[in-house]
Design an enzyme around this catalytic site. Structure first.
Site, PDB file in Angstrom:
ATOM      1  N   LEU A  22       2.729  -6.468  18.270  1.00 46.12           N
ATOM      2  CA  LEU A  22       1.790  -6.585  19.411  1.00 46.12           C
ATOM      3  C   LEU A  22       2.218  -7.831  20.243  1.00 46.12           C
ATOM      4  CD1 LEU A  22      -1.559  -6.468  17.196  1.00 46.12           C
ATOM      5  CD2 LEU A  22      -0.761  -4.999  18.784  1.00 46.12           C
ATOM      6  N   CYS A  63       5.968  -1.271 -24.942  1.00 44.47           N
ATOM      7  CA  CYS A  63       6.097  -2.053 -25.968  1.00 44.47           C
ATOM      8  C   CYS A  63       4.781  -2.590 -26.450  1.00 44.47           C
ATOM      9  CB  CYS A  63       7.098  -3.186 -25.519  1.00 44.47           C
ATOM     10  SG  CYS A  63       6.286  -4.538 -24.276  1.00 44.47           S
ATOM     11  N   ASP A 110       0.693  -1.003  -0.061  1.00 48.84           N
ATOM     12  CA  ASP A 110      -0.099  -0.043  -0.088  1.00 48.84           C
ATOM     13  C   ASP A 110       0.811   1.236   0.061  1.00 48.84           C
ATOM     14  OD1 ASP A 110       0.479   0.956   2.801  1.00 48.84           O
ATOM     15  OD2 ASP A 110      -0.199  -0.967   3.081  1.00 48.84           O
ATOM     16  N   HIS A 159       8.728  -5.476  -1.741  1.00 47.22           N
ATOM     17  CA  HIS A 159       7.599  -6.225  -2.247  1.00 47.22           C
ATOM     18  C   HIS A 159       6.531  -5.673  -3.374  1.00 47.22           C
ATOM     19  CE1 HIS A 159       8.005  -8.968   1.597  1.00 47.22           C
ATOM     20  NE2 HIS A 159       9.225  -9.141   0.594  1.00 47.22           N
TER      21      HIS A 159
END
Length: 231
Positions: A199, A136, A91, A106
């Site tokens: 966490l 292309c 994101d 990534h």
């Protein structure tokens, strides 16, 4: 002046409302990795894969950066040394939160890639199988996402940055995906202070010198205040 290298994972975006992959009810529970996140899956059913990332792109456009994203942008803007964010996330919440030095190891939902010539361009909100490359003309457009079995982007530069880091922070990462899970070991070899925000402890949590447990929107913001107060 200290060099700070920050690795972020799905946990930092989860607080903005984005689905994670590894949670019990996450995206991998809804889709097989082999079907939507491998070159083989794309070859078998490009429509399924393109639609999967269309949905991710739409969802990402509907959420907002949280306090952790904004705190990292503040750190970059006000810290006298270098601050670089290396993200496993696809994101654009870091950029929308104000960060400028962001490396998407990534790939990115907002980018399309030509499988024929490797040209990149801004992805439309809805891609379709067989979209043509604007460079292309080949009908081999795909999401610009690093799938399993593919090499993450900019690894040489990432290892160079880790080798120069004074502080390495990992935020919201599972520690299950390599090579990112090995970054803490690389930073420690370079003498960096290592700190994990999560966490709960990640799979490589024992490699970190310092742990801060809790929502990133709270723990990261507090840490940034500390770093900036030290000058």
């Amino acid at each position: 002046m200290s060099n700070i290298v920050i690795l972020t994972g799905a946990g930092i975006s989860a607080e903005s409302g984005l689905d994670t992959f590894r949670a019990e009810d996450g995206l991998w529970a809804q889709h097989r990795v082999e079907d939507v996140a491998t070159p083989e899956g794309f070859a078998r059913d490009p429509g399924l894969v393109v639609n999967f990332y269309n949905a991710r792109r739409q969802q990402a456009s509907e959420v907002e950066p949280n306090a952790a994203h904004k705190a990292l942008a503040q750190l970059e803007a006000e810290h006298e040394g270098s601050v670089v964010v290396i993200t496993q996330n696809v994101d654009d919440l870091h950029e929308r939160g104000g960060s400028r030095k962001v490396m998407h190891m990534h790939g990115a939902l907002k980018s399309a890639l030509c499988a024929a010539c490797e040209h990149r361009w801004p992805a439309p909100m809805v891609m379709a199988p067989g979209d043509a490359c604007p460079s292309c003309g080949s009908p081999q457009a795909r999401p610009d996402i690093v799938w399993f079995g593919e090499m993450p982007y900019e690894m040489d530069l990432i290892f160079e940055l880790l080798g120069e880091a004074d502080i390495f922070a990992a935020i919201g990462t599972s520690g299950n995906v390599y090579p990112a899970a090995g970054f803490v070991a690389e930073a420690r070899r370079a003498g960096a202070h290592t700190i994990e925000f999560n966490l709960e402890r990640s799979s490589v949590g024992n490699m970190f010198e310092e742990h801060r447990t809790g929502p990133a929107s709270q723990t990261v913001a507090a840490w940034v205040d500390e770093v900036l107060s030290r000058g």
